[in-house]
Design a protein around this motif. Structure first.
Motif, PDB file in Angstrom:
ATOM      1  N   GLU A   6     -40.152  20.116  23.818  1.00  0.00           N
ATOM      2  CA  GLU A   6     -39.581  19.633  22.933  1.00  0.00           C
ATOM      3  C   GLU A   6     -38.724  18.257  23.109  1.00  0.00           C
ATOM      4  O   GLU A   6     -39.028  17.096  22.770  1.00  0.00           O
ATOM      5  N   THR A   7     -38.027  18.447  24.342  1.00  0.00           N
ATOM      6  CA  THR A   7     -36.878  17.426  24.745  1.00  0.00           C
ATOM      7  C   THR A   7     -37.723  16.337  25.124  1.00  0.00           C
ATOM      8  O   THR A   7     -37.462  15.054  24.890  1.00  0.00           O
ATOM      9  N   ARG A   8     -38.798  16.585  26.038  1.00  0.00           N
ATOM     10  CA  ARG A   8     -39.770  15.409  26.486  1.00  0.00           C
ATOM     11  C   ARG A   8     -40.443  14.781  25.509  1.00  0.00           C
ATOM     12  O   ARG A   8     -40.482  13.502  25.438  1.00  0.00           O
ATOM     13  N   ALA A   9     -41.003  15.618  24.541  1.00  0.00           N
ATOM     14  CA  ALA A   9     -41.911  14.775  23.178  1.00  0.00           C
ATOM     15  C   ALA A   9     -41.089  14.167  22.468  1.00  0.00           C
ATOM     16  O   ALA A   9     -41.359  13.176  22.220  1.00  0.00           O
ATOM     17  N   ALA A  10     -39.664  14.371  22.382  1.00  0.00           N
ATOM     18  CA  ALA A  10     -38.690  13.577  21.576  1.00  0.00           C
ATOM     19  C   ALA A  10     -38.629  12.344  22.194  1.00  0.00           C
ATOM     20  O   ALA A  10     -38.495  11.212  21.598  1.00  0.00           O
ATOM     21  N   ALA A  11     -38.141  12.288  23.497  1.00  0.00           N
ATOM     22  CA  ALA A  11     -37.910  11.262  24.316  1.00  0.00           C
ATOM     23  C   ALA A  11     -39.251  10.187  24.339  1.00  0.00           C
ATOM     24  O   ALA A  11     -39.095   8.997  24.157  1.00  0.00           O
ATOM     25  N   LEU A  12     -40.435  10.783  24.454  1.00  0.00           N
ATOM     26  CA  LEU A  12     -41.679   9.860  24.173  1.00  0.00           C
ATOM     27  C   LEU A  12     -41.794   9.490  22.917  1.00  0.00           C
ATOM     28  O   LEU A  12     -42.261   8.018  22.819  1.00  0.00           O
ATOM     29  N   ALA A  13     -41.391  10.027  21.948  1.00  0.00           N
ATOM     30  CA  ALA A  13     -41.749   9.605  20.508  1.00  0.00           C
ATOM     31  C   ALA A  13     -40.464   8.380  20.538  1.00  0.00           C
ATOM     32  O   ALA A  13     -41.010   7.615  19.846  1.00  0.00           O
ATOM     33  N   GLU A  14     -39.338   8.588  20.877  1.00  0.00           N
ATOM     34  CA  GLU A  14     -38.540   7.593  20.700  1.00  0.00           C
ATOM     35  C   GLU A  14     -38.803   6.367  21.486  1.00  0.00           C
ATOM     36  O   GLU A  14     -38.736   5.391  20.947  1.00  0.00           O
ATOM     37  N   ARG A  15     -39.386   6.490  22.851  1.00  0.00           N
ATOM     38  CA  ARG A  15     -39.796   5.468  23.612  1.00  0.00           C
ATOM     39  C   ARG A  15     -41.098   4.610  22.738  1.00  0.00           C
ATOM     40  O   ARG A  15     -40.890   3.383  22.493  1.00  0.00           O
TER      41      ARG A  15
END
Length: 71
Positions: A6-15
């Protein structure tokens, strides 16, 4: 494990959101009428300028610019 995903997905979405905002702002800057500027904000992109609402009502170029960004 799920939290890391979930943390990785959130970071990718923000980028991705930052890249899309930057691309939209760059595209809008190419056609801006005088006295109008583009601001990148955390929630999107804004057109800013003195008397912008009044100008938007009478200037079809500004209305087209706003319609072009919807999608």
């Amino acid at each position: 494990m799920l939290e890391a995903l979930e943390t990785r997905a959130a970071a990718l979405a923000e980028r991705r959101a930052r890249r899309v905002r930057a691309a939209l702002a760059d595209a809008l800057r190419e056609d801006l009428p005088s006295g109008v500027r583009v601001e990148e904000r955390p929630d999107g992109v804004a057109l800013v300028g003195r008397g912008l609402l009044r100008r938007w009502l009478v200037d079809p170029a500004l209305r087209w610019m706003v319609e072009r960004t919807r999608g």
